[in-house]
Design an enzyme around this catalytic site. Structure first.
Site, PDB file in Angstrom:
ATOM      1  N   LYS A 226       0.863  -1.180   0.000  1.00 20.62           N
ATOM      2  CA  LYS A 226       0.000   0.000   0.000  1.00 20.62           C
ATOM      3  C   LYS A 226       0.901   1.232   0.000  1.00 20.62           C
ATOM      4  CE  LYS A 226      -3.950   1.743   2.725  1.00 20.62           C
ATOM      5  NZ  LYS A 226      -4.754   1.500   3.938  1.00 20.62           N
TER       6      LYS A 226
ATOM      7  N   SER B 229      -9.558   1.453   2.771  1.00 22.32           N
ATOM      8  CA  SER B 229      -8.693   2.229   1.932  1.00 22.32           C
ATOM      9  C   SER B 229      -7.637   1.409   1.188  1.00 22.32           C
ATOM     10  CB  SER B 229      -7.984   3.292   2.780  1.00 22.32           C
ATOM     11  OG  SER B 229      -7.183   2.683   3.767  1.00 22.32           O
TER      12      SER B 229
ATOM     13  N   SER C  74      -9.618  -1.012   7.102  1.00 23.88           N
ATOM     14  CA  SER C  74      -9.055  -0.763   5.770  1.00 23.88           C
ATOM     15  C   SER C  74      -8.350  -1.946   5.117  1.00 23.88           C
ATOM     16  CB  SER C  74      -8.090   0.429   5.819  1.00 23.88           C
ATOM     17  OG  SER C  74      -8.828   1.631   5.782  1.00 23.88           O
TER      18      SER C  74
END
Lengths: 471, 490
Positions: free
Chosen positions: B79, B154, B178
């Site tokens: 990420k 996310s 997330s």
């Protein structure tokens, strides 16, 4: 109408730990801008603080030396505000639970200046204004600080000066900071207000910042108090503001108004778990604390039988005191050692700061050996000085020197023979001595010292001289 | 199929038996990214050179016949809020568009030291604020199961890449769900371990007391392998303890006969019917495996969401203060004084969601609000710790849905902001309590979209939930696994 000064002081002290408070950058000064930094003290995104526990030891020392209570927990808070020298947009400090509370410093008058608290925090970087531009140096960012906050107990410029000097001396003595005001390792914010004598209510105060020498402290407070009195006498009110002391005009001038209390939105630093402070921890730090200078002087007088001035001279600097105490270990007559240091060794230094640093080629342990020799009457004071000088000159150890020097003293018979010879050759001095002029014995003594190359036991010689009669 | 569903083990087998070289494998992944990323938008940066160089090292080791380290030669994506030395780490924000960190996050440092193959950085919601990956500065990411839908957020780039076989696994971050929510939306495994088990050093913080890095993978076994490799005590993160209870892999296949699975009624309220049907089927599976279902009442759970927003916004307000345009990041051109410099730099470069949360945080910490909101939230957080502690006296693990619904359409505008926040309702409590939770696929809805089931465990009891998740996966894999005809098929 007479006025009283009400003054409280916040003192920032930079701690001289090896590394910074939350990273492993060394604590050092004078490096080129932004060369003593790392991702952590630059607050780069994703970095986390890692607490340097040495800072805790130092802060506990400061707390104990100022008679504070030590909290049983260490936690940090974030003080949030924007400023270019503050790389994370917040300062890690202690707001909700400062490490040390409720202490005091005693002035020479016996008056106690209460200390509200001492907390740990990190220093910010430094702005440098040059050629109409502003540069930022982050070398200072993350240097550990303690802030010592006094109660408004100070009521004269002289008291303020003594308080700061006392703190400075104490922190230096603890060995936790060099406390140099010029270099910013000790910084004072002084809160000043005045009130009519006898009034209970406090008037609005102002804060004086940026005082970079102790010599300006008293002056700045005096000037600021006088200015406030004039304002009040003119029927106006003092404005709450931050002021700076201008060394050239010797007056304080306004920096910025304090319109409302700043809201720093403090909250507990989530990246640093609370650390329990055990009683053992405090006890073990206590052992690291060098003795308070005042107590040390008393101990030297009571236990070591030194004179007051001798004791004060030796206790003044920690390096000297440490050296002295090692050198006089297991020595019966500590005065010998004290004299040796304050005469032989101090004569090698030209300045007070050299004295404070106390760099001596001869280790305290080596001096201790020499002193033992003297203490056991294996040699004379005169010879001890000779050996000492040889140690200084040759940089050889005591053990090396002692093999090359004949230290044996004259035996009783030889001493007596020499004493008689001294009387023979100094009849005037001898009769003076016998008729009551004590000092006259010096002539006789120096004769025997000289003639024996210092190998005479002075006490024994004295005994002989006092025993002789004029015939 | 069901006896070997660990992709990591599969790849290691292929490499060791020399059926494929690591360089060939890496090229396959890079080609697949080249082919599908325009459609999917999983990656915002591809690090092909780095990947191929690492692959070469792996091939040398294979040639020498050396043992492979747990994550050696395994293609991974990170990420974009995980710091990578020398590689842009942008959090998908205009603010950090050109920011290149000069240091590695600890988790990436570990992977790198094992010759892991970093394929690139994955898309995300700006600064991990969002649940659809749509607040990214760079591109839209689509759900490989239905391109008109979001991959969740996310960590949406990660879930998309793993589910579309554009990476063998990913590391995401989970502050309120997330990792688990996008895993649920994309039909993969998403694991948020205990707070403090994997170092956060180098993770761009959203809310420091809630953030946790964790694996996103195609199987429970992979999640366990990755967790075991990364959960190491780290001096750089004072809140990191590592894996205090030892490796989890040896516990995966333990019999769960007699295991007590708690079912709090509060977690079942207000969830979509397809999702709840699927959860009840899963409960039947567990019963058939000998587990005992224990109904639980955890009324305090309902406070999780409001206090979550107070804590996240407060910590984010402070964590993001460093983004001031002075040292790095976006810097405004229009200012006449310092205050304008700060506010214009931030105004120009931070997105709506980010600003909203910063403002909320500023508000709840201001003056008396500190007592009314922040301090109260901390108190309630204590209550929630206790609630879970009590629950784990009655059961071994807790079961719920991961999200009350399945993947929603792109540009879906909830009626109000509160509705959008509600998607986090099942995932947030585990972050508040700092306890481990995993999302695993447990079926599909009427649109054939993946449904996720969440298993929550007590602090540092990852073994128990991984064990239960593994057993469920073994029993249902053929039925629940919906393969995507994209990316690299081994």
């Amino acid at each position: 109408m007479s006025y009283e000064i009400v003054c409280g002081i916040e003192t920032h002290v930079e701690l001289s730990t090896n590394s910074k408070i939350f990273c492993s950058c060394p604590v050092s000064f004078g490096k080129a801008s932004n060369t003593n930094v790392c991702p952590i003290c630059l607050g780069l995104p994703g970095t986390l603080p890692h607490f340097n526990e040495k800072v805790l030891d130092y802060a506990i020392m400061a707390g104990l030396a100022t008679n504070c209570e030590i909290s049983d927990e260490l936690s940090f808070d974030r003080k949030n505000y924007f400023y270019p020298d503050l790389p994370k947009g917040f300062q890690i400090t202690q707001h909700h639970n400062p490490l040390c509370k409720n202490g005091y410093i005693e002035l020479s008058s016996g008056k106690k200046i209460r200390i509200n608290h001492i907390h740990i925090e990190e220093d910010a970087g430094k702005l440098i204004h040059k050629d109409g531009k502003t540069f930022i140096d982050y070398n200072r960012s993350g240097i550990p600080l303690i802030e010592i906050v006094s109660e408004p107990d100070i009521s004269s410029p002289d008291e303020a000066l003594e308080y700061v000097k006392k703190l400075q001396h104490l922190m230096q003595y603890l060995g936790i900071s060099d406390c140099k005001m010029q270099e910013g390792s000790l910084r004072c914010d002084i809160n000043v207000s005045v009130k009519k004598a006898g009034d209970k209510e406090l008037n609005t105060k102002t804060e004086i910042k940026n005082i970079n020498s102790t010599s300006f402290i008293a002056k700045a407070i005096e000037q600021e108090a006088a200015r406030q009195i004039e304002v009040l006498e003119n029927g106006k009110g003092v404005i709450s503001e931050t002021r700076r002391y201008n060394e050239l005009t010797q007056e304080t001038e306004s920096m910025r108004k304090k319109e409302k209390a700043s809201d720093y939105r403090y909250f507990k630093e989530p990246d640093l778990p609370t650390i329990k402070i055990s009683l053992q921890k405090v006890t073990s730090v206590k052992k690291l604390i060098p003795e308070n200078p005042d107590l040390k002087i008393n101990r030297y007088i009571d236990e070591f039988k030194l004179s007051k001035s001798q004791a004060a001279t030796l206790a003044k600097y920690k390096n000297v005191a440490d050296y002295f105490e090692t050198a006089c270990e297991n020595i019966k007559n500590k005065n010998f050692v004290a004299n040796f240091i304050t005469s032989q060794i101090f004569s090698m230094f030209n300045t007070e700061s050299e004295k404070q640093k106390f760099k001596v080629h001869i280790s305290a342990l080596d001096l201790n050996k020499l002193m033992k020799f003297l203490d056991n009457k294996e040699t004379s004071q005169h010879l001890a000085k000779t050996i000492f000088n040889q140690m200084i000159e040759t940089k050889k150890s005591f053990d090396e020197i002692i093999t090359t020097v004949n230290t044996s003293l004259l035996d009783e018979n030889a001493t007596e023979k020499l004493c008689l010879e001294a009387v023979e050759k100094n009849q005037k001095a001898f009769s003076d001595y016998k008729s009551g002029r004590e000092k006259a014995i010096d002539t006789l003594l120096s004769y025997v010292v000289k003639e024996s190359n210092g190998k005479v036991d002075i006490d024994l010689a004295k005994k002989f001289f006092s025993g002789y009669e004029i015939y | 199929m069901s006896e070997n569903i660990s992709k990591i083990k599969q790849i290691h087998k292929l490499l060791k038996t020399k059926q494929i070289s690591c360089k060939e494998l890496t090229s396959k992944y890079l080609d697949a990214i080249d082919k599908y990323n325009n459609t999917l938008g999983a990656y915002i940066k591809v690090t092909d050179e780095l990947a191929l160089n690492a692959a070469e090292k792996v091939d040398e080791k294979v040639k020498k016949g050396s043992e492979l380290l747990p994550l050696e030669g395994i293609p991974v994506t990170l990420k974009d809020n995980i710091s990578t030395n020398g590689i842009e780490t942008t959090c998908c924000s205009k603010m950090l568009e050109n920011y290149i960190p000069p240091f590695d996050a600890t988790c990436w440092d570990i992977i790198k030291s094992q010759n892991g193959i970093l394929l690139g950085k994955a898309n995300m919601d700006e600064f991990a604020m969002g649940c659809s990956c749509e607040t990214s500065r760079f591109c839209k990411t689509s759900n490989p199961h239905d391109l008109s839908r979001v991959p969740g957020g996310s960590s949406g780039g990660c879930s998309c890449a793993v589910s579309a076989n554009l990476a063998a696994y990913a590391l995401g971050s989970d502050t309120g769900g997330s990792i688990r929510q996008p895993a649920s939306f994309c039909g993969i495994v998403g694991f948020k371990p205990t707070y403090g088990s994997i170092s956060r050093y180098g993770l761009l913080a959203l809310a420091s007391s809630l953030d946790q890095i964790g694996p996103m993978a195609t199987s429970v076994e992979d999640a366990s392998i990755i967790y075991d490799a990364l959960s190491i005590k780290d001096e750089k993160d004072s809140t990191c303890f590592g894996n205090v209870n030892g490796p989890t892999q040896i516990h995966l296949n333990k019999d769960i006969n007699g295991m007590k699975i708690g079912l709090p009624k509060q977690y079942l309220e207000g969830i979509n019917k397809d999702v709840s049907d699927s959860i009840f089927k899963a409960i039947k599976v567990y019963e058939s495996l000998g587990a005992k279902i224990v109904p639980l009442d955890m009324p305090d759970i309902k406070y999780s969401l409001p206090i979550y927003y107070i804590l996240v916004c407060s910590e984010a307000f402070s964590n993001f203060a460093r983004l001031d345009g002075i040292r790095y990041g976006h810097r405004t051109n229009s200012y006449t004084n310092l205050e304008e410099f700060f506010s214009n730099s931030r105004e120009e470069a931070l997105g709506e969601d980010v600003k909203r949360r910063i403002l909320l945080g500023t508000y709840v910490l201001s003056g008396k609000n500190y007592e009314h909101y922040y301090k109260k939230a901390l108190k309630i957080r204590e209550t929630i710790f206790e609630t879970f502690e009590k629950a784990f006296k009655e059961c071994d693990i807790i079961l719920s849905s991961t999200v009350p619904q399945t993947a929603f359409l792109h540009n879906f505008k909830p009626e109000d902001q509160m509705e959008a926040y509600m998607t986090d309702i099942c995932t947030v409590p585990a972050n508040i309590a700092g306890i481990p939770a995993i999302s695993i696929p447990c079926g599909t809805d009427s649109n054939n979209l993946p449904i996720g089931m969440q298993l929550i465990g007590n602090s540092f009891c990852e073994s128990k939930i991984l064990n239960a998740a593994y057993k469920f996966e073994q029993a249902t894999f053929a039925k629940n696994h919906k393969s995507i005809n994209m990316g690299v098929n081994l």
